[in-house]
Design an enzyme around this catalytic site. Structure first.
Site, short mmCIF file in Angstrom:
data_model
loop_
_atom_site.label_atom_id
_atom_site.label_comp_id
_atom_site.label_asym_id
_atom_site.label_seq_id
_atom_site.Cartn_x
_atom_site.Cartn_y
_atom_site.Cartn_z
N ARG A 107 -15.64 -7.01 -29.45
CA ARG A 107 -14.40 -7.77 -29.94
C ARG A 107 -14.26 -8.96 -29.17
O ARG A 107 -14.23 -8.79 -27.72
CB ARG A 107 -13.21 -6.89 -30.03
CG ARG A 107 -13.30 -5.50 -31.00
CD ARG A 107 -11.93 -4.78 -30.91
NE ARG A 107 -12.18 -3.48 -31.73
CZ ARG A 107 -11.70 -2.51 -31.18
NH1 ARG A 107 -10.74 -2.54 -30.31
NH2 ARG A 107 -12.03 -1.12 -31.83
N ASN A 153 -9.08 14.17 -33.77
CA ASN A 153 -9.31 12.48 -33.79
C ASN A 153 -10.53 12.31 -34.99
O ASN A 153 -11.60 12.36 -34.29
CB ASN A 153 -9.32 12.00 -32.50
CG ASN A 153 -9.68 10.47 -32.41
OD1 ASN A 153 -9.73 9.89 -33.57
ND2 ASN A 153 -9.86 9.76 -31.38
N ASP A 190 -21.84 -2.53 -21.96
CA ASP A 190 -21.57 -1.55 -20.97
C ASP A 190 -21.40 -2.21 -19.52
O ASP A 190 -22.29 -2.76 -19.04
CB ASP A 190 -22.69 -0.46 -20.74
CG ASP A 190 -22.76 0.65 -19.75
OD1 ASP A 190 -22.22 0.54 -18.79
OD2 ASP A 190 -22.98 1.69 -20.24
N HIS A 229 -3.72 1.91 -28.69
CA HIS A 229 -3.74 2.66 -27.54
C HIS A 229 -2.35 3.07 -27.13
O HIS A 229 -2.23 3.34 -25.95
CB HIS A 229 -4.34 1.74 -26.65
CG HIS A 229 -5.85 1.34 -26.78
ND1 HIS A 229 -6.20 0.11 -26.39
CD2 HIS A 229 -6.89 1.89 -27.44
CE1 HIS A 229 -7.75 -0.08 -26.67
NE2 HIS A 229 -8.03 0.94 -27.26
N ARG A 271 -4.52 12.57 -34.22
CA ARG A 271 -4.23 11.01 -33.96
C ARG A 271 -4.44 9.99 -35.25
O ARG A 271 -5.36 10.16 -36.18
CB ARG A 271 -5.47 10.24 -32.96
CG ARG A 271 -5.50 9.13 -32.74
CD ARG A 271 -6.62 8.78 -32.11
NE ARG A 271 -6.75 7.02 -31.72
CZ ARG A 271 -7.77 6.37 -31.75
NH1 ARG A 271 -9.05 6.74 -32.21
NH2 ARG A 271 -7.58 5.03 -31.48
N GLU A 293 -5.31 10.88 -23.38
CA GLU A 293 -4.80 10.70 -24.80
C GLU A 293 -4.68 12.03 -25.45
O GLU A 293 -3.76 12.25 -26.31
CB GLU A 293 -5.58 9.72 -25.31
CG GLU A 293 -5.52 8.19 -25.02
CD GLU A 293 -6.37 7.33 -25.74
OE1 GLU A 293 -5.80 6.86 -26.69
OE2 GLU A 293 -7.60 7.31 -25.35
#
Length: 401
Positions: free
Chosen positions: A244, A10, A285, A183, A94, A387
């Site tokens: 975001r 990745n 967080d 995702h 990925r 993943e």
């Protein structure tokens, strides 16, 4: 094919995450991370799981991705797991954006590389870094099969009416403007693993999957296929995330340009890096936000409320899309580890058959599990995502054909 091992890469703009897996047993042989590539304070952390050795850390400058992957290869070789091993079957990469063409994993060749490059304008932060990793790995092992696994692929099954934006069709087609979703490897893995948890055939299941990490996305899954998802052309659309904004009136962009004098790049940075939870309360967080809430912090409480309000809206919307829901499934860092988020995300949705059991919801476990009350009409589940395993499985399946 004699090899059973797959190296998963990745590649980010300044980092490379990697895992080496043996697909015969689906066990991890080594994991690691090279970060701050191109900076003076580069760091490589490598853990050889197959030998039981502890983590090894190097703190030497890593000039570029080629140097990073060479350092990774040396670490693997030191554990007898080198890239020249005949047991290595393939490298799986990925790739964030696959556009409309890549709806399945693809064996990498020059044509595939060229198409990934053509998609850079719709994934300028991700696809260039993914390409760098691909080119570097191919240079190190030119004859080894290498596979691209795309974040967008799982969502390619969305019907056209869910994927289209209501803008001029000619302009949309010319500039590839549509909803792609992201995702996807996580949503695919979690949907399949949730079916196992429920002991049901995926073909007969309707699921809402909530991938809640620093980036967050929801998907509506019918019969193992995505029929809607919250992210769109880019990963900015949808749920409130760590940094975001998620869904926002597009006129906010024009307003900031006219009234605040902000450039397009400044607005882009605002919405992607200084919004979401961080923009609302200064922290992205969830653990710290919950600590602040417990201490009576009003800004943290508001951020949490905005975050979970958006979650409930999407759960309700996807219930309408699916018509019938068998389970709501939480995954990723926040989804797996924050009982208050899970509780708030289904609060008030009793009419939909949704609730969490307080004791089950707060019980610590790293295993897939139900957190809904016994006999609940709709299951609420926690399924840890994987993943890297999903990428390795797709890679191995392709090269084993």
């Amino acid at each position: 094919m004699t090899g059973t091992r797959v190296l998963v890469l990745n590649s980010g703009s300044s980092s490379v995450k990697y895992q080496l897996l043996d697909m015969e047993t689906e066990t991890r042989l080594a994991v690691g991370l090279v970060e701050r590539i191109g900076e003076g304070a580069s760091r490589l952390a490598h853990t050889p799981l197959s030998t039981g050795g502890g983590q090894r850390v190097q703190r030497t400058p890593v000039a570029d991705h080629e140097a990073a992957l060479k350092a990774v290869a040396e670490e693997l070789a030191a554990d007898g797991l080198g890239l020249d091993s005949p047991r290595l079957a393939a490298i799986g990469h990925r790739v964030v954006h696959g556009g409309l063409r890549f709806t399945e994993p693809a064996l990498i060749d020059e044509e595939v590389i060229a198409e990934i490059e053509r998609l850079v304008p719709v994934a300028p932060l991700h696809n260039p870094a993914n390409l760098t990793g691909i080119r570097t790995a191919r240079a190190l092992r030119p004859t080894l099969p290498q596979v691209a696994v795309f974040d967008t692929a799982f969502h390619a099954s969305m019907p056209e009416y869910a994927a289209r934006y209501a803008i001029d069709a000619r302009i949309a087609d010319e500039h590839r403007i549509r909803r792609y979703g992201f995702h996807g490897t996580s949503h695919a893995y979690v949907a399949r693993r949730a079916a196992r948890l429920l002991d049901r055939d995926p073909a007969g299941l309707n699921l809402i999957v909530l991938h809640l990490g620093n980036g967050a996305s929801a998907s509506a899954v019918r019969g193992g296929r995505c029929v809607d998802t919250s992210m769109g052309l880019t990963p900015l659309e949808g749920l409130v995330m760590g940094t975001r904004s998620g869904d926002i009136d597009p006129a906010v962009v024009f307003h900031l340009g006219r009234v605040a004098g902000m450039s397009m790049d400044e607005v882009d940075t605002l919405l992607n890096r200084h919004s979401g939870l961080a923009g609302l309360c200064g922290d992205n967080d969830m653990r710290e936000i919950r600590r602040r809430i417990d201490a009576g912090d009003a800004a943290a409480q508001l951020a949490f409320n905005v975050y979970t309000h958006r979650l409930r809206k999407y759960v309700g919307a996807y219930h309408a899309v699916l018509g019938r829901v068998d389970a709501v499934v939480f995954t990723a860092g926040v989804g797996e580890n924050s009982p208050p988020v899970r509780e708030a995300a289904v609060a008030g949705l009793d009419a939909f058959g949704l609730a969490v059991d307080p004791e089950l919801n707060t019980r610590d476990s790293a295993e897939p599990r139900l957190v809904s009350p016994a006999g609940a009409r709709v299951a609420v589940a926690v399924v840890p995502t994987d993943e890297e395993l999903e990428i390795a499985q797709q890679t191995h399946a392709l090269v084993a054909r």
